[in-house]
Structures are given as structure tokens and as C-alpha cells.
Design an enzyme around this catalytic site. Structure first.
Site, short mmCIF file in Angstrom:
data_model
loop_
_atom_site.label_atom_id
_atom_site.label_comp_id
_atom_site.label_asym_id
_atom_site.label_seq_id
_atom_site.Cartn_x
_atom_site.Cartn_y
_atom_site.Cartn_z
N ARG A 28 0.80 -1.23 0.00
CA ARG A 28 0.00 0.00 0.00
C ARG A 28 0.83 1.28 0.00
O ARG A 28 0.55 2.18 -0.78
CB ARG A 28 -1.00 0.01 1.16
CG ARG A 28 -2.07 -1.10 1.14
CD ARG A 28 -2.53 -1.48 -0.22
NE ARG A 28 -3.67 -2.35 -0.28
CZ ARG A 28 -3.65 -3.65 -0.61
NH1 ARG A 28 -2.51 -4.25 -0.88
NH2 ARG A 28 -4.76 -4.35 -0.69
N ASP B 233 -6.32 -1.18 4.93
CA ASP B 233 -5.72 -0.60 3.73
C ASP B 233 -6.06 0.88 3.54
O ASP B 233 -5.22 1.66 3.09
CB ASP B 233 -6.11 -1.41 2.49
CG ASP B 233 -5.49 -2.80 2.52
OD1 ASP B 233 -4.38 -2.93 3.06
OD2 ASP B 233 -6.12 -3.75 2.02
#
Ligand code: ARG
Length: 399
Positions: free
Chosen positions: A93, A122
Site C-alpha cells: 500500500r 488498507d
């Protein structure tokens, strides 16, 4: 001037619907797709993104950058979240966010967007990374705010707007993949009592179906970087990891099943496959313990692996804390030099031999044979002084 947004785009249903959803709200959408070693064909992505309404579709190969700058520091920290998870999804990420920011700046976009939900980790990783790198950019997370309540509603919307959706029957799992590992959630796994069905796994065979003979691997390290497998040298770390995933996956190594604490306060059942990372952690740890003095090794073990994992898991990649820990582990990584011999067998990996030119193991001091050079008499004085606190305690408590 239309509003411009760079969207992290996988080509799946959610992100395809997001392209159109943002377009409907007056955005010009530029999609960004990264090859982080998920092993999927990306050649059709630009066409698919454009068919969903994107004005531009960027696809980049980030495998080596991901391996060198994200996986390697995590390996050097031996970081495992809650002692088990090697952080595969957590690591991709920040890298993807960094690229979104770079492309937003390049294309003059004021927005970046991602397809994460409101109850996962996330979203936090994307947003913290993006803010740390460019606090002016606004982050949009359509899945957190849109009207669709189910996959079926999304499919309906996609069909109504001629967005290409795969007709194939999908597995019931939510899957995230990159060369450091796969994470598998949802479907039958939501019941923590249920054993993961075999069809949940992609990179590892069931240990039952693994070869009946063990396989030995020799992994070479130079200055804290894995550089060879069985004498074959790799220029690209990404390729070494991908090959290792295959080699160890064949023996069913690297399956992880856990209930973990998410950032948003809930526990979730997660299944991971990380064959290559599992082998590399074993090997790296072994060379570190062979070449570091006791003081440094113990300090490292008690301060770094769990703290580094927390930093990565919690989305603090672009923080001074992470850089400072990296400085510490890189200063130790020069000791990690040599070869580790590992035995892969039916789901397990064991270090069975190690060699290092920087080894601190001194056979003459360790041996119980006649070559023994250890000063046994010194042992008596040492033990006496070392044990003094307990002796005094014993005396006092006996009264
Ligand atoms: N629980 C893992 C993590 O937070 C995996 C998340 C996977 N993400 C996904 N969108 N399926 O790092």
C-alpha cells in the site's frame, strides 16, 4: 478545468465500478495499476480501464522496487505482525500510494482514490502514506460512501453502464497478492472454527500432497541481501523471491492461519501464504544469530521485529520511526553474509546448516572434545558473581 483523480486500479469489479462512479461525479479518472508480483497478466488493463471510462491508464512494473525497498527492510527487521504475518498486503500500500502521489503531481490531479472499504487496514495505509508525501492531495474512497450494498448491485450497475465484468464464477474469497505473499479473507474463512478449504490456497500445496522426499536449498546472503539459491546468483531480488515462492510452495511451506487485530478495532480471520518470505525469515535469522554478538542480537530481537511490524501494519511506512529502525537494521545487515542450508519437507522449513565468514562460533570454545579451550575454572567465579542476587534473596527470605 475538470477535476482530476488518480485511482489505484486492479481491474476487478470494485475498481472498475469506481472509475465510472467518479466519472459520473465530474472527475477525469487516470487509473494506476502496479505489477507487484501478483503474477497476473496486466496487458489488458489499459483497455479495460478505458472501457470503464478512464481517460488514461498507467501500468508499471514495480516488482524490483517493491522487493528491494519494501520487502528487504521488512526481512532485515524480521517483522511479523502479532508474531505471524509477514505483512505482504501491508507493504504494497505505501508503495502504491507513493506512485499515486507522484502521478497526481505529474498530471496535475488534486485527488487520489483507492478501492478500500471503511473497516479495513488498507484505507489507513493509503491515506497516511499519501498525506505524508503530499498533504495537499485529497483522498477519495468511493467504497466507503457509495450506495451499493452488495456485489450484485455493483454488477447491475456495471452491466447498465457497459463496464466490462468477468462472467466467470469467482471464488468466494477476497484475495490480495504480491510477491511477498497472498492474503485470503471472507467466504467460509469468516468462521474462525472452519479449517481453510484447500481451494483457498494458490501458491502452496497441501503438505499431504508435497513430495515424500525432503529438498535441500542453499541460500546465499551478501551484506544482508539474499543473492543466490543453490549457487545460482540473482541480479533481481524480486526474481529470487518469486522463484523461492515456487520452490517452497511445492512443499506446502508458508501457510498461516490467524485471527488478527485490525486497526479499526475488530478481529478478523486471515489466511496467508508466504512460502518465500517464510524461508527467507528462517535463513536471515539464523545468519544474524551466528554473526551478531549476544548483546546486539538480544537487543535486536527484543526491540525490532514486533515494533517494525506494528509500524508497517499501522500504515506508518513514511515515518521517521520506520527510517530510524531501518538505519538500525541496515547497520546490522552487513554482518549477514554467508550461506544457509535449509531442508524443506511436508510444510516445514528447517535450517540444517550455516556458514559465514563473519561467524562468531568458535569450535575450540564450544567443543566437549579434548580440543576444548574454554577456561572451566573461570566458570566457577562467573557463576558465583552472576548468581549473587538470587543467593542473597534466598538468604533473606529464609529469614
Ligand atoms: N489483514 C491483512 C492486512 O491488513 C490483509 C489485508 C488484505 N487486503 C485486502 N484488500 N484483501 O494487511
Amino acid at each position: 478545468m475538470p477535476k482530476r483523480v488518480v485511482l489505484a486500479y486492479s481491474g476487478g469489479l470494485d475498481t472498475s465500478v469506481i472509475v465510472r462512479w467518479l466519472t459520473d461525479r465530474g472527475f477525469e479518472v487516470i487509473t494506476y495499476t502496479a505489477d507487484v508480483g501478483q503474477g497476473e497478466e496486466l496487458s489488458e488493463i489499459p483497455q479495460k480501464a478505458k472501457a470503464s471510462g478512464a481517460v488514461e491508464a498507467i501500468v508499471e512494473d514495480l516488482r524490483e522496487e517493491f522487493a528491494r525497498e519494501y520487502c528487504l527492510p521488512t526481512l532485515r527487521a524480521l517483522a511479523l505482525y502479532e508474531g505471524k504475518y509477514p505483512l505482504s498486503a501491508s507493504l504494497s500500500r505505501p508503495l502504491i500510494a507513493k506512485k499515486l502521489v507522484q502521478h497526481a503531481e505529474k498530471y496535475g490531479a488534486d485527488y487520489v482514490a483507492h478501492g478500500s472499504t471503511g473497516k479495513g487496514n488498507d484505507q489507513v495505509r493509503f491515506e497516511l502514506s499519501s498525506w505524508a508525501l503530499n498533504p495537499e492531495l485529497e483522498v477519495i474512497a468511493p467504497v466507503r460512501e457509495w450506495e451499493f450494498k452488495s456485489r450484485e448491485e455493483e454488477v447491475d450497475y456495471a452491466l447498465r453502464h457497459s463496464i466490462p465484468v468477468k462472467a466467470t464464477k469467482e471464488k468466494p474469497y477476497s484475495i490480495d497478492k504480491n510477491l511477498w505473499g497472498i492474503s485470503i479473507e471472507c467466504g467460509p474463512l469468516e468462521d474462525p472454527w472452519v479449517e481453510p478449504p484447500e481451494d483457498a490456497f494458490e501458491w502452496t500445496v497441501s503438505p499431504k500432497k508435497a513430495p515424500d522426499e525432503p529438498e535441500y536449498l542453499e541460500i546465499g546472503f551478501k551484506e544482508g541481501t539474499p543473492i543466490s539459491i543453490n549457487g545460482k546468483t540473482y541480479e533481481l531480488l524480486g526474481e529470487l523471491i518469486i522463484d523461492l515462492n515456487r520452490l517452497a510452495g511445492r512443499h506446502g511451506i508458508g501457510r498461516i492461519d490467524m485471527v488478527e487485530n485490525r486497526l479499526v478495532g475488530i478481529k478478523s480471520r486471515e489466511v496467508y501464504e508466504a512460502p518465500g518470505a517464510t524461508v527467507l525469515y528462517e535463513a536471515y535469522r539464523d545468519l544474524l544469530s551466528l554473526t551478531l554478538d549476544r548483546f546486539t542480537f538480544h537487543y535486536f530481537l527484543s526491540h525490532i521485529p514486533s515494533q517494525y511490524a506494528k509500524v508497517v501494519y499501522e500504515g506508518l511506512w513514511f515515518s521517521p520511526l520506520r527510517s530510524a529502525m531501518d538505519a538500525f537494521t541496515s547497520s546490522l545487515s552487513k554482518y549477514v553474509e554467508g550461506v544457509v542450508r535449509l531442508k524443506l519437507y511436508k510444510g516445514s522449513v528447517q535450517v540444517v546448516g550455516r556458514y559465514s565468514p563473519r561467524s562468531l562460533y568458535v569450535e575450540d570454545l564450544a567443543t566437549y572434545s579434548e580440543k576444548d579451550a574454554f577456561d572451566h575454572k573461570a566458570g566457577a567465579s562467573f557463576t558465583k558473581v552472576f548468581g549473587l542476587p538470587l543467593k542473597i534473596l534466598g538468604r533473606v527470605s529464609k529469614g
